[in-house]
Design a protein around this motif. Structure first.
Motif, PDB file in Angstrom:
ATOM      1  N   ASP A   1       0.753  -1.319   0.016  1.00  0.00           N
ATOM      2  CA  ASP A   1       0.012  -0.072   0.002  1.00  0.00           C
ATOM      3  C   ASP A   1       0.651   1.289   0.207  1.00  0.00           C
ATOM      4  OD1 ASP A   1      -2.461  -1.289  -0.117  1.00  0.00           O
ATOM      5  OD2 ASP A   1      -2.599  -1.527   2.204  1.00  0.00           O
ATOM      6  N   VAL A   2       1.974   1.103   0.603  1.00  0.00           N
ATOM      7  CA  VAL A   2       2.825   2.412   0.581  1.00  0.00           C
ATOM      8  C   VAL A   2       3.348   2.725  -0.625  1.00  0.00           C
ATOM      9  CG1 VAL A   2       5.174   3.248   1.719  1.00  0.00           C
ATOM     10  CG2 VAL A   2       3.585   2.082   3.140  1.00  0.00           C
ATOM     11  N   LEU A   3       3.843   1.659  -1.491  1.00  0.00           N
ATOM     12  CA  LEU A   3       4.300   1.992  -2.930  1.00  0.00           C
ATOM     13  C   LEU A   3       3.086   2.527  -3.586  1.00  0.00           C
ATOM     14  CD1 LEU A   3       6.340   1.545  -5.013  1.00  0.00           C
ATOM     15  CD2 LEU A   3       5.646  -0.799  -5.139  1.00  0.00           C
ATOM     16  N   PHE A   4       1.953   1.900  -3.468  1.00  0.00           N
ATOM     17  CA  PHE A   4       0.831   2.548  -4.134  1.00  0.00           C
ATOM     18  C   PHE A   4       0.601   4.010  -3.908  1.00  0.00           C
ATOM     19  CE2 PHE A   4      -3.997   2.839  -4.768  1.00  0.00           C
ATOM     20  CZ  PHE A   4      -4.011   2.815  -6.153  1.00  0.00           C
ATOM     21  N   GLU A   5       0.529   4.317  -2.711  1.00  0.00           N
ATOM     22  CA  GLU A   5       0.251   5.778  -2.430  1.00  0.00           C
ATOM     23  C   GLU A   5       1.540   6.803  -2.538  1.00  0.00           C
ATOM     24  OE1 GLU A   5      -0.012   5.533   1.909  1.00  0.00           O
ATOM     25  OE2 GLU A   5      -1.745   4.068   1.966  1.00  0.00           O
ATOM     26  N   LEU A   6       2.644   6.165  -2.629  1.00  0.00           N
ATOM     27  CA  LEU A   6       3.761   6.988  -3.363  1.00  0.00           C
ATOM     28  C   LEU A   6       3.543   7.361  -4.858  1.00  0.00           C
ATOM     29  CD1 LEU A   6       6.887   5.711  -1.433  1.00  0.00           C
ATOM     30  CD2 LEU A   6       5.809   7.821  -1.012  1.00  0.00           C
ATOM     31  N   SER A   7       2.931   6.190  -5.511  1.00  0.00           N
ATOM     32  CA  SER A   7       3.053   6.513  -6.816  1.00  0.00           C
ATOM     33  C   SER A   7       2.042   7.398  -7.423  1.00  0.00           C
ATOM     34  CB  SER A   7       2.487   5.019  -7.497  1.00  0.00           C
ATOM     35  OG  SER A   7       1.005   4.746  -7.115  1.00  0.00           O
ATOM     36  N   HIS A   8       1.115   7.969  -6.464  1.00  0.00           N
ATOM     37  CA  HIS A   8      -0.002   9.059  -6.765  1.00  0.00           C
ATOM     38  C   HIS A   8       0.953  10.009  -7.275  1.00  0.00           C
ATOM     39  CE1 HIS A   8      -2.945   6.098  -5.792  1.00  0.00           C
ATOM     40  NE2 HIS A   8      -3.210   6.515  -4.439  1.00  0.00           N
ATOM     41  N   ARG A   9       1.733  10.739  -6.269  1.00  0.00           N
ATOM     42  CA  ARG A   9       2.606  11.820  -6.689  1.00  0.00           C
ATOM     43  C   ARG A   9       3.849  11.913  -7.722  1.00  0.00           C
ATOM     44  NH1 ARG A   9       0.761  12.697  -1.062  1.00  0.00           N
ATOM     45  NH2 ARG A   9      -0.988  14.287  -1.039  1.00  0.00           N
ATOM     46  N   SER A  10       4.037  10.677  -7.696  1.00  0.00           N
ATOM     47  CA  SER A  10       5.170  10.422  -8.681  1.00  0.00           C
ATOM     48  C   SER A  10       4.555  10.583 -10.237  1.00  0.00           C
ATOM     49  CB  SER A  10       5.612   8.947  -8.767  1.00  0.00           C
ATOM     50  OG  SER A  10       6.384   8.872  -7.356  1.00  0.00           O
ATOM     51  N   LEU A  11       3.251  10.161 -10.153  1.00  0.00           N
ATOM     52  CA  LEU A  11       2.662  10.495 -11.513  1.00  0.00           C
ATOM     53  C   LEU A  11       2.274  11.950 -11.680  1.00  0.00           C
ATOM     54  CD1 LEU A  11      -0.262   7.684 -11.399  1.00  0.00           C
ATOM     55  CD2 LEU A  11       1.876   7.614 -12.748  1.00  0.00           C
ATOM     56  N   VAL A  12       1.804  12.645 -10.787  1.00  0.00           N
ATOM     57  CA  VAL A  12       1.701  13.856 -10.880  1.00  0.00           C
ATOM     58  C   VAL A  12       2.936  14.774 -11.356  1.00  0.00           C
ATOM     59  CG1 VAL A  12       1.004  16.144  -9.720  1.00  0.00           C
ATOM     60  CG2 VAL A  12      -0.411  14.143  -9.296  1.00  0.00           C
ATOM     61  N   SER A  13       3.928  14.359 -10.638  1.00  0.00           N
ATOM     62  CA  SER A  13       5.478  15.191 -10.794  1.00  0.00           C
ATOM     63  C   SER A  13       5.871  14.756 -12.296  1.00  0.00           C
ATOM     64  CB  SER A  13       6.444  14.689  -9.803  1.00  0.00           C
ATOM     65  OG  SER A  13       5.930  14.942  -8.405  1.00  0.00           O
ATOM     66  N   ALA A  14       5.606  13.665 -12.582  1.00  0.00           N
ATOM     67  CA  ALA A  14       5.895  13.194 -14.053  1.00  0.00           C
ATOM     68  C   ALA A  14       5.338  13.869 -15.052  1.00  0.00           C
ATOM     69  CB  ALA A  14       6.247  11.793 -14.213  1.00  0.00           C
ATOM     70  N   TRP A  15       3.851  14.069 -14.761  1.00  0.00           N
ATOM     71  CA  TRP A  15       3.011  14.730 -15.688  1.00  0.00           C
ATOM     72  C   TRP A  15       3.290  16.133 -15.812  1.00  0.00           C
ATOM     73  CZ3 TRP A  15      -0.467  18.951 -14.292  1.00  0.00           C
ATOM     74  CH2 TRP A  15      -1.228  18.980 -15.318  1.00  0.00           C
ATOM     75  N   LYS A  16       3.686  16.728 -14.679  1.00  0.00           N
ATOM     76  CA  LYS A  16       4.086  18.152 -14.852  1.00  0.00           C
ATOM     77  C   LYS A  16       5.501  18.283 -15.633  1.00  0.00           C
ATOM     78  CE  LYS A  16       2.452  20.064 -10.535  1.00  0.00           C
ATOM     79  NZ  LYS A  16       2.651  20.879  -9.178  1.00  0.00           N
ATOM     80  N   ALA A  17       6.464  17.307 -15.637  1.00  0.00           N
ATOM     81  CA  ALA A  17       7.512  17.276 -16.453  1.00  0.00           C
ATOM     82  C   ALA A  17       6.963  17.279 -17.888  1.00  0.00           C
ATOM     83  CB  ALA A  17       8.358  16.133 -15.992  1.00  0.00           C
ATOM     84  N   GLY A  18       6.015  16.281 -18.110  1.00  0.00           N
ATOM     85  CA  GLY A  18       5.713  16.201 -19.602  1.00  0.00           C
ATOM     86  C   GLY A  18       5.089  17.587 -20.172  1.00  0.00           C
ATOM     87  N   CYS A  19       4.469  18.246 -19.216  1.00  0.00           N
ATOM     88  CA  CYS A  19       3.662  19.603 -19.594  1.00  0.00           C
ATOM     89  C   CYS A  19       4.824  20.465 -20.252  1.00  0.00           C
ATOM     90  CB  CYS A  19       2.960  20.173 -18.541  1.00  0.00           C
ATOM     91  SG  CYS A  19       1.473  19.394 -18.199  1.00  0.00           S
ATOM     92  N   ILE A  20       6.107  20.239 -19.353  1.00  0.00           N
ATOM     93  CA  ILE A  20       7.213  21.435 -19.561  1.00  0.00           C
ATOM     94  C   ILE A  20       7.848  20.646 -20.990  1.00  0.00           C
ATOM     95  CG2 ILE A  20       9.584  22.077 -19.019  1.00  0.00           C
ATOM     96  CD1 ILE A  20       8.588  21.794 -16.072  1.00  0.00           C
ATOM     97  N   LEU A  21       7.968  19.401 -21.233  1.00  0.00           N
ATOM     98  CA  LEU A  21       8.529  18.953 -22.741  1.00  0.00           C
ATOM     99  C   LEU A  21       7.688  19.414 -23.738  1.00  0.00           C
ATOM    100  CD1 LEU A  21       9.312  15.268 -21.272  1.00  0.00           C
ATOM    101  CD2 LEU A  21      11.050  17.116 -22.068  1.00  0.00           C
ATOM    102  N   TRP A  22       6.325  19.354 -23.547  1.00  0.00           N
ATOM    103  CA  TRP A  22       5.494  19.819 -24.651  1.00  0.00           C
ATOM    104  C   TRP A  22       5.550  21.066 -25.029  1.00  0.00           C
ATOM    105  CZ3 TRP A  22       0.927  23.037 -24.460  1.00  0.00           C
ATOM    106  CH2 TRP A  22       0.177  22.940 -25.638  1.00  0.00           C
ATOM    107  N   VAL A  23       5.742  22.060 -24.019  1.00  0.00           N
ATOM    108  CA  VAL A  23       5.998  23.275 -24.374  1.00  0.00           C
ATOM    109  C   VAL A  23       7.421  23.670 -25.109  1.00  0.00           C
ATOM    110  CG1 VAL A  23       6.295  25.793 -23.428  1.00  0.00           C
ATOM    111  CG2 VAL A  23       4.548  24.204 -22.478  1.00  0.00           C
ATOM    112  N   LEU A  24       8.502  22.909 -24.334  1.00  0.00           N
ATOM    113  CA  LEU A  24       9.829  22.800 -25.002  1.00  0.00           C
ATOM    114  C   LEU A  24       9.683  22.416 -26.579  1.00  0.00           C
ATOM    115  CD1 LEU A  24      11.982  21.713 -22.122  1.00  0.00           C
ATOM    116  CD2 LEU A  24      11.950  23.964 -23.049  1.00  0.00           C
ATOM    117  N   ASN A  25       9.008  21.588 -26.724  1.00  0.00           N
ATOM    118  CA  ASN A  25       8.860  21.052 -28.071  1.00  0.00           C
ATOM    119  C   ASN A  25       7.762  21.850 -29.041  1.00  0.00           C
ATOM    120  OD1 ASN A  25       9.853  19.100 -30.046  1.00  0.00           O
ATOM    121  ND2 ASN A  25       7.883  17.975 -29.663  1.00  0.00           N
ATOM    122  N   ASN A  26       7.527  23.248 -28.750  1.00  0.00           N
ATOM    123  CA  ASN A  26       6.733  23.800 -29.549  1.00  0.00           C
ATOM    124  C   ASN A  26       5.235  23.219 -29.585  1.00  0.00           C
ATOM    125  OD1 ASN A  26       7.926  26.187 -30.678  1.00  0.00           O
ATOM    126  ND2 ASN A  26       9.138  24.840 -32.225  1.00  0.00           N
TER     127      ASN A  26
END
Length: 443
Positions: A302-327
């Motif tokens: 369960d601890v791993l599952f709970e940690l994964s929630h915010r790992s997903l959000v942080s990686a998603w934010k990185a994806g948003c930045i990549l999208w802007v960097l790539n026009n």
């Protein structure tokens, strides 16, 4: 899931293809051994260049690429210092702005002191500092947040070379949890403060942060923050000690061509305003959320599952930045990198804190740390309930959880059950598809 997170070897970063050119450019100035540890650290610095931009997360909430915090963890003398050079390169425009702003503040201070008590005092400039010093105090941090909020909600950035220095920014170690959560969640500071000029405001904390630390100080700093949500909000990037090569790693020389190309990417971040929905990224995050649930079911963690929630959000934010960097266009290579960021964060956390998450044993040795184990992988292709109970007992898990775990495996079609024999059998879906391609958790 393409990556193993149970071994001491870090998940291998995917090839940086189309859409990740800015990341490749930054890595060109870092020694090869630091490429994978540095990539997660770039996104808080790049995210600090964006203000007035929101993206829709898969849950339909709007989020800014602010509140990003990443902690680089490596042993002393293991090239963590190269990160500061890259940070300075990315934040050259911040330094130029802050130098001009500091001159204005010094001039205001001189005018204020030169006037008598009966004369009108000049108003304090409210432009704010973008790249705050690493020894900034908590009152100064909040005052700067007020100034930046008054000018459109600019994000302030801080690079902390030693994790203990975060105490000063947060107002003491007891305040670390609340401050880091407020920064991540983009909430208000939560307290009014009295000053000589009156009561200060209560600004929204828009900040991005990078931290460097060694494993010992990292474990000591976060040991009381592992289960209150603070720890999960920070992305960790761990670099194990390498082999004794007797060779000094080389880093870049930062030629003018590098800065010219980098500035082209930074302009894309600075001018991006408005609200956006990146459907390919959201589809990826939805799929990864399902993978995280499957991983938790296979490891009964369960601890791993709970940690994964915010790992997903942080990686998603990185994806948003990549999208802007790539026009503002999406590519498969960007998706591969986002997926890797999720697993690298979870792997790093388990490498540093696995024993503490399991037993709250803050003095455990390096060899005592183990990641989550795929329990179905440890069983034969055909097994009965008693075998799973014995396995759970050997892993310090309760026998009472056996039936619930079997139900989850049946629901996800990892196993089939024969009522006549009482035997469970691993399905072809698991053996050929899930295990080999999606849930590659080996031991």
């Amino acid at each position: 899931m393409k990556y193993e997170i149970s071994k001491a070897t870090a998940p291998a970063m995917p090839n940086l293809g189309k859409g990740t050119e800015c990341i490749k450019l930054l890595l060109s100035q870092a020694s090869k051994v630091m490429h994978e540890p540095f990539v997660p650290m770039f996104f808080p610095v790049l995210g600090a260049h964006m203000s007035g931009t929101e993206f829709m997360y898969p849950d339909n909430s709007w989020k800014e690429p602010t509140g990003m915090m990443a902690n680089l963890v490596a042993k002393s003398g293991d090239n963590k210092g190269q990160l500061s050079n890259l940070v300075e390169a990315i934040c050259r425009d911040f330094r130029q702005h802050d130098e001009a702003e500091t001159k204005r503040l010094l001039e205001w201070s001189k005018q204020k002191q030169s006037r008598g008590n009966n004369k009108d005092k000049p108003d304090r400039p409210e432009e704010g500092i973008w790249f705050i010093p690493n020894d900034t105090t908590n009152p100064a941090f909040l005052l700067n947040a007020m100034a930046l909020e008054a000018h459109g909600g600019r994000t302030q950035y801080i690079n902390i070379p030693e994790v203990e220095m975060a105490d000063k920014l947060c107002g003491g170690h007891k305040q670390v949890s609340q401050m880091l959560r407020n920064i991540y969640d983009r909430t208000r500071a939560g307290a009014l403060r009295a000053t000589a000029e009156g009561v200060t405001g209560n600004p929204i904390l828009r900040a991005c942060m990078t931290i460097s630390s060694n494993p010992y100080s990292t474990r000591k700093f976060y040991k009381y923050e592992l289960f209150n949500g603070t720890f999960g909000r920070v992305v960790f990037s761990y670099k194990p000690r390498g082999t004794r090569e007797g060779r000094i790693p080389r880093q870049g020389s930062y030629p003018d061509e590098f800065y010219q190309k980098l500035d082209e990417y930074l302009v894309r971040l600075d001018i991006c305003k408005g609200r956006f929905i990146i459907r390919q990224l959201n589809k990826l995050i939805d799929r990864l959320a399902q993978d995280m649930a499957s991983l938790a079911d296979l490891t009964d963690d369960d601890v791993l599952f709970e940690l994964s929630h915010r790992s997903l959000v942080s990686a998603w934010k990185a994806g948003c930045i990549l999208w802007v960097l790539n026009n503002q266009t999406w590519t498969k290579s960007m998706g591969d990198l986002v997926e890797w960021l999720v697993y690298h964060d979870l792997w790093s956390k388990l490498q540093i804190f696995a024993d503490m998450l399991k037993e709250n044993d803050y003095g455990a040795s390096e060899t005592a740390k183990t990641g989550p184990q795929n329990m179905l992988d440890l069983l034969p292709d055909t097994f009965n309930q008693a075998q799973l109970e014995a396995l759970r007992t050997s892993m310090d898990k309760t026998i009472e959880g056996t039936k619930a775990q079997l139900r989850q495996w049946l629901h996800r079609k990892f196993i089939e059950y024969c009522t006549q024999t009482g035997i469970y059998t691993k399905t072809e879906l698991y053996l050929k598809g899930v295990k080999d391609e999606t849930l590659n958790i080996k031991h």
